[in-house]
Design a protein around this motif. Structure first.
Motif, short mmCIF file in Angstrom:
data_model
loop_
_atom_site.label_atom_id
_atom_site.label_comp_id
_atom_site.label_asym_id
_atom_site.label_seq_id
_atom_site.Cartn_x
_atom_site.Cartn_y
_atom_site.Cartn_z
N TYR A 1 0.64 -1.03 -0.11
CA TYR A 1 0.01 -0.04 -0.10
C TYR A 1 1.02 1.21 0.02
N LEU A 2 1.87 1.18 0.96
CA LEU A 2 2.91 2.21 0.66
C LEU A 2 3.80 2.54 -0.40
N GLY A 3 3.68 1.46 -1.33
CA GLY A 3 4.42 1.68 -2.61
C GLY A 3 5.82 1.27 -2.59
N VAL A 4 6.20 0.62 -1.40
CA VAL A 4 7.72 0.22 -1.19
C VAL A 4 8.19 -0.97 -1.69
N HIS A 5 7.11 -1.88 -1.93
CA HIS A 5 7.27 -3.19 -2.27
C HIS A 5 6.05 -3.81 -3.36
#
Length: 229
Positions: A191-195
Motif C-alpha cells: 500500500y505504501l508503494g515500497v514493495h
C-alpha cells in the motif's frame, strides 16, 4: 502388537506438528519457485504485481496513509522482539522454561532475519519507483523485510501460545488477531508503494517455511529424552 505401534504414534502426533510437517516443504518449494520467477524475469514487477501497486497509488487518503505507516512501523525494530519476549514469558511455566522460551524465540527470529537479508542481497531486486513511495525504505526488495519479520513474529507468537493453555475462544481470537497483524504489516508495504506484492508473498512463504522447520526441530528436541529413556 509391534506392528501397530508406529500407527499409534502417528495418530498421537499433535495436529500442529502434522501441520508443520507439510507446511515446511510446501512453503519452501513455493518460495523457491517464486524466487526463481523473480530471478529469471526482466527487472521490474511480475504480472500480478502491477494491479495492487496501481490500486494503492489511486487510494491514498491521509487517514489510510497514517494507519498504514503506523502498522508498518510495528514490523521492524524492537517491536517484533518485544512480542516474542512476551510470548516466551507466557509460554514458560517456570523461570528456567521462560528464559529458554524467550532465548529460543528471539534466536529463531534473529536467524530468520539474517537469512532474509542474505536472500535480499542474493536477488538484489530493485524496489518500485521511488516516486511511488509513501514512506522511507532502504535496501533491496525481495523478499520483503517487513513482511518476513511480521510473519516470523506472528508465527512464533502463535507457536508459543499453543505450548500453554487449552484451545478456547480467547486463544482463537488472540491467534486470529496476531495473524491479521502479521498480514497487515506485509500488505502495508504494498500500500505504501515500497514493495511489489510478490516481495510480500516471498516474505510470507519464507517465514512459513522457517517457523514450520523450527517447530519440527523443537518437537524433535523435546522427544529426545523420552526416546533415550
Amino acid at each position: 502388537m509391534a506392528e501397530t505401534a508406529p500407527e499409534g504414534r502417528r495418530q498421537g502426533r499433535p495436529r500442529h506438528v502434522r501441520a508443520a510437517a507439510w507446511a515446511a516443504p510446501v512453503a519452501a518449494a513455493a518460495f523457491a519457485l517464486l524466487a526463481l520467477w523473480v530471478a529469471l524475469a526482466p527487472v521490474g514487477p511480475l504480472p500480478f504485481d502491477t494491479g495492487p501497486h496501481a490500486w494503492s497509488l489511486g487510494h491514498r487518503p491521509p487517514a489510510a496513509l497514517a494507519v498504514a505507516r503506523a502498522v508498518t512501523a510495528t514490523g521492524t525494530g524492537v517491536w517484533p522482539y518485544a512480542l516474542v519476549v512476551l510470548a516466551g514469558l507466557y509460554a514458560g511455566r517456570t523461570v528456567r522454561q521462560r528464559v529458554a522460551a524467550v532465548a529460543g524465540l528471539a534466536l529463531c527470529l534473529a536467524l530468520g532475519q539474517a537469512v532474509r537479508r542474505a536472500l535480499m542481497e542474493l536477488f538484489a531486486r530493485p524496489r518500485p519507483p521511488a516516486a511511488d513511495w509513501a514512506t522511507h525504505a532502504a535496501n533491496w526488495s525481495f523478499p520483503s523485510g517487513h513482511a518476513t519479520t511480521g510473519a516470523l513474529t506472528a508465527g512464533l507468537v502463535i507457536a508459543a501460545l499453543t505450548l500453554r493453555g487449552s484451545p478456547g475462544p480467547f486463544r482463537t481470537a488472540t491467534v486470529a488477531l496476531i495473524a491479521l497483524w502479521g498480514a497487515a504489516v506485509g500488505l502495508s508495504r504494498v500500500y505504501l508503494g515500497v514493495h511489489w506484492l510478490s516481495d510480500v508473498l516471498g516474505g510470507w512463504l519464507l517465514a512459513t517455511a522457517w517457523v514450520s522447520c523450527a517447530a519440527l526441530v523443537y518437537r524433535a528436541y523435546r522427544r529426545e529424552p523420552a526416546a533415550g529413556a
